[in-house]
Design a protein around this motif. Structure first.
Motif, PDB file in Angstrom:
ATOM      1  N   THR A 254       0.855  -1.173   0.000  1.00 35.29           N
ATOM      2  CA  THR A 254       0.000   0.000   0.000  1.00 35.29           C
ATOM      3  C   THR A 254       0.894   1.226   0.000  1.00 35.29           C
ATOM      4  OG1 THR A 254      -1.888   1.083   1.047  1.00 35.29           O
ATOM      5  CG2 THR A 254      -0.216   0.193   2.522  1.00 35.29           C
ATOM      6  N   GLY A 255       0.383   2.291  -0.574  1.00 33.92           N
ATOM      7  CA  GLY A 255       1.167   3.512  -0.671  1.00 33.92           C
ATOM      8  C   GLY A 255       0.416   4.562  -1.452  1.00 33.92           C
ATOM      9  N   PRO A 256       1.087   5.651  -1.811  1.00 31.78           N
ATOM     10  CA  PRO A 256       0.414   6.699  -2.578  1.00 31.78           C
ATOM     11  C   PRO A 256      -0.065   6.183  -3.930  1.00 31.78           C
ATOM     12  CG  PRO A 256       2.796   7.058  -2.504  1.00 31.78           C
ATOM     13  CD  PRO A 256       2.495   5.975  -1.532  1.00 31.78           C
ATOM     14  N   ARG A 257      -1.238   6.618  -4.333  1.00 29.13           N
ATOM     15  CA  ARG A 257      -1.839   6.050  -5.544  1.00 29.13           C
ATOM     16  C   ARG A 257      -1.027   6.347  -6.800  1.00 29.13           C
ATOM     17  NH1 ARG A 257      -8.472   6.292  -5.068  1.00 29.13           N
ATOM     18  NH2 ARG A 257      -8.583   5.370  -2.981  1.00 29.13           N
ATOM     19  N   TRP A 258      -0.386   7.514  -6.863  1.00 28.64           N
ATOM     20  CA  TRP A 258       0.399   7.821  -8.062  1.00 28.64           C
ATOM     21  C   TRP A 258       1.501   6.787  -8.252  1.00 28.64           C
ATOM     22  CZ3 TRP A 258       5.598   8.472  -7.784  1.00 28.64           C
ATOM     23  CH2 TRP A 258       6.162   8.819  -6.550  1.00 28.64           C
ATOM     24  N   LEU A 259       2.085   6.332  -7.133  1.00 29.43           N
ATOM     25  CA  LEU A 259       3.149   5.332  -7.207  1.00 29.43           C
ATOM     26  C   LEU A 259       2.581   3.964  -7.574  1.00 29.43           C
ATOM     27  CD1 LEU A 259       6.031   4.337  -6.832  1.00 29.43           C
ATOM     28  CD2 LEU A 259       5.589   4.177  -4.368  1.00 29.43           C
ATOM     29  N   LEU A 260       1.478   3.580  -6.930  1.00 29.09           N
ATOM     30  CA  LEU A 260       0.862   2.287  -7.230  1.00 29.09           C
ATOM     31  C   LEU A 260       0.428   2.218  -8.695  1.00 29.09           C
ATOM     32  CD1 LEU A 260      -1.341   1.813  -4.035  1.00 29.09           C
ATOM     33  CD2 LEU A 260       0.903   0.806  -4.501  1.00 29.09           C
ATOM     34  N   GLU A 261      -0.085   3.323  -9.215  1.00 28.21           N
ATOM     35  CA  GLU A 261      -0.494   3.346 -10.621  1.00 28.21           C
ATOM     36  C   GLU A 261       0.701   3.180 -11.551  1.00 28.21           C
ATOM     37  OE1 GLU A 261      -2.571   7.025 -10.901  1.00 28.21           O
ATOM     38  OE2 GLU A 261      -4.366   6.291  -9.854  1.00 28.21           O
ATOM     39  N   ALA A 262       1.814   3.810 -11.196  1.00 25.11           N
ATOM     40  CA  ALA A 262       3.022   3.656 -12.006  1.00 25.11           C
ATOM     41  C   ALA A 262       3.544   2.227 -11.941  1.00 25.11           C
ATOM     42  CB  ALA A 262       4.096   4.634 -11.531  1.00 25.11           C
ATOM     43  N   MET A 263       3.501   1.624 -10.764  1.00 27.09           N
ATOM     44  CA  MET A 263       3.936   0.238 -10.605  1.00 27.09           C
ATOM     45  C   MET A 263       3.024  -0.708 -11.377  1.00 27.09           C
ATOM     46  SD  MET A 263       4.791   0.461  -6.509  1.00 27.09           S
ATOM     47  CE  MET A 263       5.060  -1.302  -6.290  1.00 27.09           C
ATOM     48  N   GLU A 264       1.726  -0.433 -11.350  1.00 29.83           N
ATOM     49  CA  GLU A 264       0.776  -1.255 -12.098  1.00 29.83           C
ATOM     50  C   GLU A 264       1.040  -1.152 -13.598  1.00 29.83           C
ATOM     51  OE1 GLU A 264      -4.059  -1.623 -12.889  1.00 29.83           O
ATOM     52  OE2 GLU A 264      -3.291  -0.179 -11.417  1.00 29.83           O
ATOM     53  N   LYS A 265       1.312   0.057 -14.067  1.00 30.67           N
ATOM     54  CA  LYS A 265       1.615   0.263 -15.488  1.00 30.67           C
ATOM     55  C   LYS A 265       2.828  -0.556 -15.905  1.00 30.67           C
ATOM     56  CE  LYS A 265       2.744   4.028 -18.713  1.00 30.67           C
ATOM     57  NZ  LYS A 265       2.972   5.509 -18.817  1.00 30.67           N
ATOM     58  N   LEU A 266       3.854  -0.518 -15.077  1.00 36.72           N
ATOM     59  CA  LEU A 266       5.059  -1.293 -15.358  1.00 36.72           C
ATOM     60  C   LEU A 266       4.767  -2.784 -15.350  1.00 36.72           C
ATOM     61  CD1 LEU A 266       8.159  -1.398 -15.724  1.00 36.72           C
ATOM     62  CD2 LEU A 266       8.343  -1.382 -13.229  1.00 36.72           C
ATOM     63  N   GLN A 267       4.029  -3.237 -14.343  1.00 36.12           N
ATOM     64  CA  GLN A 267       3.719  -4.658 -14.222  1.00 36.12           C
ATOM     65  C   GLN A 267       2.866  -5.144 -15.381  1.00 36.12           C
ATOM     66  OE1 GLN A 267       3.063  -6.164 -10.220  1.00 36.12           O
ATOM     67  NE2 GLN A 267       1.258  -7.275 -10.908  1.00 36.12           N
ATOM     68  N   GLY A 268       2.006  -4.260 -15.909  1.00 37.37           N
ATOM     69  CA  GLY A 268       1.164  -4.624 -17.028  1.00 37.37           C
ATOM     70  C   GLY A 268       1.951  -4.965 -18.281  1.00 37.37           C
ATOM     71  N   GLN A 269       3.146  -4.417 -18.402  1.00 31.65           N
ATOM     72  CA  GLN A 269       4.001  -4.724 -19.541  1.00 31.65           C
ATOM     73  C   GLN A 269       5.082  -5.749 -19.193  1.00 31.65           C
ATOM     74  OE1 GLN A 269       3.176  -3.746 -22.388  1.00 31.65           O
ATOM     75  NE2 GLN A 269       1.710  -2.129 -21.883  1.00 31.65           N
ATOM     76  N   GLN A 270       5.006  -6.286 -17.992  1.00 29.61           N
ATOM     77  CA  GLN A 270       6.065  -7.177 -17.509  1.00 29.61           C
ATOM     78  C   GLN A 270       5.529  -8.578 -17.268  1.00 29.61           C
ATOM     79  OE1 GLN A 270       7.324  -6.629 -13.412  1.00 29.61           O
ATOM     80  NE2 GLN A 270       9.419  -6.244 -14.119  1.00 29.61           N
ATOM     81  N   THR A 271       4.723  -8.755 -16.240  1.00 33.18           N
ATOM     82  CA  THR A 271       4.173 -10.074 -15.906  1.00 33.18           C
ATOM     83  C   THR A 271       2.659 -10.113 -15.949  1.00 33.18           C
ATOM     84  OG1 THR A 271       4.084  -9.542 -13.548  1.00 33.18           O
ATOM     85  CG2 THR A 271       6.108 -10.597 -14.362  1.00 33.18           C
ATOM     86  N   SER A 272       2.011  -8.944 -16.013  1.00 36.73           N
ATOM     87  CA  SER A 272       0.565  -8.832 -15.804  1.00 36.73           C
ATOM     88  C   SER A 272       0.244  -9.284 -14.378  1.00 36.73           C
ATOM     89  CB  SER A 272      -0.208  -9.627 -16.860  1.00 36.73           C
ATOM     90  OG  SER A 272       0.050  -9.098 -18.153  1.00 36.73           O
ATOM     91  N   GLY A 273      -0.984  -9.772 -14.145  1.00 37.07           N
ATOM     92  CA  GLY A 273      -1.374 -10.100 -12.788  1.00 37.07           C
ATOM     93  C   GLY A 273      -0.702 -11.343 -12.248  1.00 37.07           C
ATOM     94  N   ALA A 274      -0.706 -11.460 -10.935  1.00 35.65           N
ATOM     95  CA  ALA A 274      -0.143 -12.640 -10.275  1.00 35.65           C
ATOM     96  C   ALA A 274      -1.033 -13.856 -10.543  1.00 35.65           C
ATOM     97  CB  ALA A 274      -0.015 -12.388  -8.774  1.00 35.65           C
ATOM     98  N   CYS A 275      -0.525 -15.031 -10.229  1.00 33.42           N
ATOM     99  CA  CYS A 275      -1.246 -16.285 -10.437  1.00 33.42           C
ATOM    100  C   CYS A 275      -2.636 -16.228  -9.801  1.00 33.42           C
ATOM    101  CB  CYS A 275      -0.440 -17.430  -9.846  1.00 33.42           C
ATOM    102  SG  CYS A 275      -1.299 -19.003  -9.771  1.00 33.42           S
ATOM    103  N   SER A 276      -3.665 -16.514 -10.586  1.00 27.61           N
ATOM    104  CA  SER A 276      -5.038 -16.421 -10.091  1.00 27.61           C
ATOM    105  C   SER A 276      -5.290 -17.368  -8.920  1.00 27.61           C
ATOM    106  CB  SER A 276      -6.026 -16.715 -11.230  1.00 27.61           C
ATOM    107  OG  SER A 276      -5.845 -18.034 -11.729  1.00 27.61           O
TER     108      SER A 276
END
Length: 402
Positions: A254-276
């Motif tokens: 958890t943290g500031p949303r601007w950071l989480l959004e940036a991390m999500e953007k990066l993850q979306g081009q890297q691994t996408s979501g974790a194992c369902s």
């Protein structure tokens, strides 16, 4: 240009010392040696039954497809409840992010924010991957040595000296890997006072060993101690250590949303979501019974007590009592300069660790891998019989070293 040319930052980064030793343990075992490995940072318990059952149910219900990059809403809601109830943080599910393990949380955060020349303050001893992740993310590590005299903990004076105009992050790990050191409320408050004067510095609170804290002490995290820092603190955790789920690969933050959004953007081009399936299991872990945690903490504290006692009886080794995690950080300086029973020169802590593996069949990790030479990290996440056998082998090795 050669086809074998690598990214220069990858070339500069060092392989994990822990996994290097784990690989050597596997080689020795394949040769027929009976190795007692005290180098892996994972509980020896099975994942609790109700968590495994939730994963099986998820499979049977067909929950085997891609999830949102940031994680299942049900899991993010469970994470928010965890931060609210256990850490006193006022967060909602939108203030959370799920990653493929705690290491990805750290990597995503630094990759999303570091530019060339940005500095990250890292207290040493540190987890082996911190400086290497900083290097891979274009940053520079500012290592601050925190020796036994400070309980292996960062002091406010040392923090103030380390912060400069290029400082972007401080990484703070409590309980600590490799020392087991735990920051109390007053110590965190003193660090917070320094950080309040430096608004450009983000804080990464690595709380992965949160529930493995001993002697009846309460865990506290930095954003809880000083809410004014919450807007620039990433509080990271996961299910791996507390719930014996290392292989499930679920970390969160958890943290500031601007950071989480940036991390999500990066993850979306890297691994996408974790194992369902792992995410459904993690919901059961966070929302289910916590009896397992209390039991494992009791077991680890008992192991800690007899391990420290036995290690302090070995010639050339001394060990402070750690406050948490499942590591003993033992001073082996009394062995350095001697010759091992097999005739190897013990010139440094790495030589001691190698000789213990090759001659005593006990695998530990040298302290220099964690930024503080002269020590051995000894993981006591193993059954009592194996731990006592390992201590016996260490005693014989130490007593026969000349």
């Amino acid at each position: 240009m050669s086809l074998e040319t690598l990214n220069r930052r990858l070339e500069a980064a060092k392989p994990s010392a822990t996994y290097k030793i784990i690989d050597r343990v596997a080689e020795r075992r394949a040769e027929g040696a009976n190795i007692i490995s005290l180098c892996a940072g994972e509980p020896d318990f099975d994942t609790p039954e109700h968590i495994r059952a939730a994963a099986i149910t998820a499979i049977n219900n067909g929950n085997t497809r891609y999830t949102q990059v940031a994680g299942l809403r049900a899991l993010r809601e469970a994470i928010a409840r965890k931060y609210q109830s256990e850490n006193g943080l006022d967060v909602s599910w939108q203030d959370t992010l799920v990653c493929c393990g705690g290491k990805q949380v750290i990597f995503n955060a630094l990759a999303a924010t570091l530019n060339e020349g940005d500095e990250v303050v890292i207290p040493a001893p540190y987890w082996v991957s911190y400086p290497e992740i900083v290097e891979l993310c274009s940053g520079e590590s500012r290592i601050v040595t925190c020796g036994a005299e400070s309980g292996f903990k960062l002091t406010p004076q040392a923090l103030a000296r380390a912060i400069g105009p290029k400082t972007r992050w401080l990484i703070l790990n409590s309980p600590s890997n490799p020392t087991g050191a735990v920051y109390d409320r007053d110590e965190l408050k003193a660090l917070a006072e320094v950080l309040l004067d430096h608004p450009q510095v983000m804080i990464l609170a690595d709380d992965i060993y949160e529930h493995l804290i001993f002697d009846g002490r309460d865990f506290i995290t930095l954003a809880q101690v000083e809410p004014l820092l919450a807007a620039r603190t990433l509080t990271m955790n996961g299910v791996s250590k507390a719930y014996a789920m290392t292989g499930w690969r679920i970390g969160f933050a958890t943290g500031p949303r601007w950071l989480l959004e940036a991390m999500e953007k990066l993850q979306g081009q890297q691994t996408s979501g974790a194992c369902s399936i792992s995410q459904h299991a993690a919901v059961a872990a966070l929302d289910g019974s916590k009896d397992f945690i209390a039991h494992s903490r009791e077991v680890f504290q008992r192991r800690r007590d007899f391990m420290v006692e036995l290690l302090n009886q070995a010639q050339g080794i001394s060990c402070e009592v750690p406050g948490g995690a499942f590591y003993a950080f033992a001073d082996c300086s009394g062995l350095i300069g001697k010759r091992s029973p097999g005739g190897s020169d013990l010139v440094d802590d790495e030589a001691v660790a190698l000789a213990l593996l090759e001659e005593a069949n006990v695998a530990v990790v040298q302290g220099s891998a964690f930024g503080l030479p002269g020590y051995l990290r000894i993981a006591y996440a193993l059954d009592d019989e194996s731990l006592r056998a390992a201590c016996g082998a260490i005693h014989r090795f130490c007593n026969d070293a000349r």
